[in-house]
Write a protein that holds these residues in place. Structure first.
Motif, PDB file in Angstrom:
ATOM      1  N   UNK A  63      30.957  55.121  79.136  1.00 12.05           N
ATOM      2  CA  UNK A  63      31.029  54.422  80.418  1.00 12.05           C
ATOM      3  C   UNK A  63      30.197  54.944  81.556  1.00 12.05           C
ATOM      4  N   UNK A  64      29.243  55.884  81.289  1.00  9.19           N
ATOM      5  CA  UNK A  64      28.532  56.484  82.414  1.00  9.19           C
ATOM      6  C   UNK A  64      27.010  56.492  82.293  1.00  9.19           C
ATOM      7  N   UNK A  65      26.464  56.516  81.080  1.00  6.06           N
ATOM      8  CA  UNK A  65      25.018  56.732  80.953  1.00  6.06           C
ATOM      9  C   UNK A  65      24.196  55.696  81.710  1.00  6.06           C
ATOM     10  N   UNK A  66      24.677  54.455  81.757  1.00  6.03           N
ATOM     11  CA  UNK A  66      23.895  53.374  82.350  1.00  6.03           C
ATOM     12  C   UNK A  66      23.886  53.403  83.876  1.00  6.03           C
ATOM     13  N   UNK A  67      24.632  54.345  84.484  1.00  2.00           N
ATOM     14  CA  UNK A  67      24.545  54.537  85.930  1.00  2.00           C
ATOM     15  C   UNK A  67      23.360  55.426  86.309  1.00  2.00           C
ATOM     16  N   UNK A  68      22.753  56.077  85.334  1.00  2.00           N
ATOM     17  CA  UNK A  68      21.583  56.908  85.636  1.00  2.00           C
ATOM     18  C   UNK A  68      20.489  56.013  86.202  1.00  2.00           C
ATOM     19  N   UNK A  69      19.776  56.455  87.255  1.00  2.00           N
ATOM     20  CA  UNK A  69      18.782  55.582  87.898  1.00  2.00           C
ATOM     21  C   UNK A  69      17.646  55.137  86.988  1.00  2.00           C
ATOM     22  N   UNK A  70      17.413  55.822  85.873  1.00  2.00           N
ATOM     23  CA  UNK A  70      16.368  55.367  84.950  1.00  2.00           C
ATOM     24  C   UNK A  70      16.686  54.014  84.330  1.00  2.00           C
ATOM     25  N   UNK A  71      17.961  53.601  84.416  1.00  2.00           N
ATOM     26  CA  UNK A  71      18.356  52.311  83.842  1.00  2.00           C
ATOM     27  C   UNK A  71      18.506  51.217  84.904  1.00  2.00           C
ATOM     28  N   UNK A  72      18.078  51.508  86.134  1.00  2.00           N
ATOM     29  CA  UNK A  72      18.267  50.533  87.213  1.00  2.00           C
ATOM     30  C   UNK A  72      17.587  49.202  86.934  1.00  2.00           C
ATOM     31  N   UNK A  73      16.389  49.234  86.369  1.00  2.00           N
ATOM     32  CA  UNK A  73      15.626  47.998  86.125  1.00  2.00           C
ATOM     33  C   UNK A  73      15.677  47.545  84.677  1.00  2.00           C
ATOM     34  N   UNK A  74      16.567  48.153  83.900  1.00  2.00           N
ATOM     35  CA  UNK A  74      16.620  47.895  82.453  1.00  2.00           C
ATOM     36  C   UNK A  74      17.624  46.790  82.139  1.00  2.00           C
ATOM     37  N   UNK A  75      17.239  45.934  81.212  1.00  2.00           N
ATOM     38  CA  UNK A  75      18.107  44.844  80.784  1.00  2.00           C
ATOM     39  C   UNK A  75      18.779  45.145  79.448  1.00  2.00           C
ATOM     40  N   UNK A  76      18.006  45.685  78.495  1.00  2.00           N
ATOM     41  CA  UNK A  76      18.531  45.977  77.159  1.00  2.00           C
ATOM     42  C   UNK A  76      18.239  47.426  76.778  1.00  2.00           C
ATOM     43  N   UNK A  77      19.195  48.038  76.085  1.00  2.00           N
ATOM     44  CA  UNK A  77      19.048  49.415  75.625  1.00  2.00           C
ATOM     45  C   UNK A  77      19.246  49.461  74.116  1.00  2.00           C
ATOM     46  N   UNK A  78      18.297  50.089  73.435  1.00  2.00           N
ATOM     47  CA  UNK A  78      18.465  50.406  72.014  1.00  2.00           C
ATOM     48  C   UNK A  78      18.780  51.893  71.950  1.00  2.00           C
ATOM     49  N   UNK A  79      19.993  52.184  71.557  1.00  2.00           N
ATOM     50  CA  UNK A  79      20.442  53.584  71.533  1.00  2.00           C
ATOM     51  C   UNK A  79      20.346  54.136  70.115  1.00  2.00           C
ATOM     52  N   UNK A  80      19.664  55.275  69.988  1.00  2.00           N
ATOM     53  CA  UNK A  80      19.472  55.921  68.692  1.00  2.00           C
ATOM     54  C   UNK A  80      19.972  57.357  68.753  1.00  2.00           C
ATOM     55  N   UNK A  81      20.084  57.967  67.586  1.00  2.00           N
ATOM     56  CA  UNK A  81      20.466  59.366  67.487  1.00  2.00           C
ATOM     57  C   UNK A  81      19.290  60.182  66.969  1.00  2.00           C
ATOM     58  N   UNK A  82      19.094  61.407  67.476  1.00  2.00           N
ATOM     59  CA  UNK A  82      18.024  62.268  66.947  1.00  2.00           C
ATOM     60  C   UNK A  82      18.194  62.492  65.446  1.00  2.00           C
ATOM     61  N   UNK A  83      17.134  62.287  64.694  1.00  2.00           N
ATOM     62  CA  UNK A  83      17.199  62.452  63.240  1.00  2.00           C
ATOM     63  C   UNK A  83      17.363  61.154  62.481  1.00  2.00           C
ATOM     64  N   UNK A  84      17.537  60.046  63.195  1.00  2.00           N
ATOM     65  CA  UNK A  84      17.659  58.744  62.517  1.00  2.00           C
ATOM     66  C   UNK A  84      16.320  58.366  61.905  1.00  2.00           C
TER      67      UNK A  84
END
Length: 437
Positions: free
Chosen positions: A224-245
């Motif tokens: 519930x918190x990562x998308x409050x980071x200002x780097x996501x202010x102008x972002x519409x869609x996020x593809x979330x991955x894990x290191x090593x995928x």
């Protein structure tokens, strides 16, 4: 103690629009100290609001640089190890997406020691995406967040995977997680959290499946918190991955464009073992429960967030924000083993239409013990993927049962493919049993 089943009780009550009160909390959580709900909600809202301000991150950077300058003046023979500025990114320029069909980013939560895994994931994803026409000559930006300060080596070698272009600008951004968002909030009893961790260790006689404090913080932040980071202010869609995928198949369609064109809010490819709330028959809520002898039981099915496509409009919506706030105040992220996947699944069952959820069948993916091979002969021809090891065909997978609710045509295609490959899979299993004997 509040368990995952307790979370489902809360969800059930939430679905039936019962208002939170001190007596409500204590009726389900007898060992939780009485709390002033209105005050806690006001406190939590102030906490979330403080994370939204871009100037907060910029001021931290300015303060740090000022401290370095003062250090140089006072101890100029000892300052060399402080010479690197506390520089982290706070925004992605709007023109970054000029030639792309959607304002999307690839996002990873990382540590400095994840560098080899991060580079592996980036290399495979970028190579596989070259098969997609729309992004062959352009790349979606990558966002890396960390609670640590990024080392120069991490930034150097990750940035080198996608060199900056004088016309298209940077494609890699490094953000610092606000310590207030990462640390245990002030309403959490840290002693109770530590005691819960010790009970898990003593019960299992092992550290293997015990959630560390860091993992609990990560689950809460990702929920519930990562998308409050200002780097996501102008972002519409996020593809979330894990290191090593890793990505064993060519990606022939742009996943961001797919989400936008089909108006999807949430996309996955593995599904493991109030007025805001939609009617149950319009959502995937029935998928979460099994009926036995006129009783309803939670079946523990949930989305795997190791690969997650999400529309931030959903996560930033009023209903999701209130849902997260409600659960955050209960404290189950720290007192129990609540995961981001389970909570995202329950939220989707409450607030999203069935057709808002997308199954990314055509993207092959492998991470830890999870592997998805496309249920499609044409896609499999371009894969280094073993269908016999497909997680979605194992007994503990909930994928096929979910497709009954969200995509019956896809389910029919899968059945045909499995029948075509059945003789091969039977021979493989017989051979495996012989070897094991």
């Amino acid at each position: 103690m509040l368990s995952l089943s307790g979370l489902l009780v809360i969800t059930y009550v939430y679905r039936h629009t019962i208002v939170a009160s001190t007596s409500f909390y204590n009726s389900f959580i007898p060992d939780l100290e009485p709390i002033d709900i209105p005050f806690q909600q006001q406190q939590h809202q102030a906490f979330l609001s403080s994370l939204k301000y871009k100037n907060r991150y910029k001021s931290l950077s300015l303060q740090y640089n000022q401290q370095i300058t003062e250090k140089k003046q006072v101890e100029n023979h000892l300052y060399r190890h402080l010479d690197d500025p506390y520089d982290f990114d706070t925004e992605i320029p709007g023109d970054t997406w000029t030639e792309l069909p959607a304002r999307g980013v690839v996002y990873l939560l990382v540590r400095n020691e994840d560098l080899p895994k991060v580079r592996l994931t980036m290399r495979e994803f970028l190579d596989r995406m070259k098969a997609t026409t729309n992004v062959r000559n352009n790349t979606y930006p990558w966002v890396f967040l960390s609670a640590q300060k990024f080392t120069p080596d991490f930034k150097k070698y990750v940035s080198s995977m996608i060199p900056s272009d004088e016309f298209k600008g940077r494609r890699v951004f490094f953000g610092q997680i606000d310590l207030e968002a990462w640390s245990s909030p002030e309403w959490i009893d840290t002693t109770r959290t530590e005691e819960g961790i010790m009970k898990q260790i003593l019960a299992q006689q092992s550290l293997k499946n015990v959630d560390s404090l860091t993992k609990k913080q990560k689950m809460r932040y990702q929920t519930g918190l990562f998308f409050y980071h200002p780097l996501f202010d102008n972002v519409e869609y996020v593809l979330r991955l894990e290191p090593g995928a890793s990505f064993p198949c060519d990606i022939t369609t742009d996943p961001f464009e797919t989400m936008k064109k089909k108006n999807k809010k949430l996309g996955m490819h593995s599904f493991l073992n109030s007025s805001f709330i939609l009617p149950a028959h319009e959502t995937i809520h029935p998928w979460l429960f099994n009926s036995y002898n006129e009783t309803v039981q939670y079946n523990f099915c949930h989305f795997s967030t190791a690969f997650e496509m999400v529309n931030l409009d959903f996560l930033k919506s009023e209903q999701y924000s209130k849902f997260f706030q409600y659960l955050d105040l209960v404290g189950g992220f720290f007192y129990e083993r609540w995961s981001d996947g389970a909570i995202r699944t329950i939220a989707a069952s409450l607030f999203l239409q069935k057709d808002n959820i997308h199954f990314f069948n055509n993207i092959g993916y492998s991470y830890a013990n999870t592997q998805h091979c496309p249920f499609d002969n044409k896609s499999m021809d371009q894969c280094l993927c073993d269908m016999k090891q497909n997680t979605n065909l194992k007994r503990n997978s909930c994928t096929l049962s979910l497709l009954k609710h969200i995509d019956t045509q896809q389910l029919a295609n899968i059945k045909r493919l499995v029948l075509d490959r059945l003789p091969e899979m039977i021979r493989y299993r017989k051979k495996s049993k012989t070897v094991n004997q």
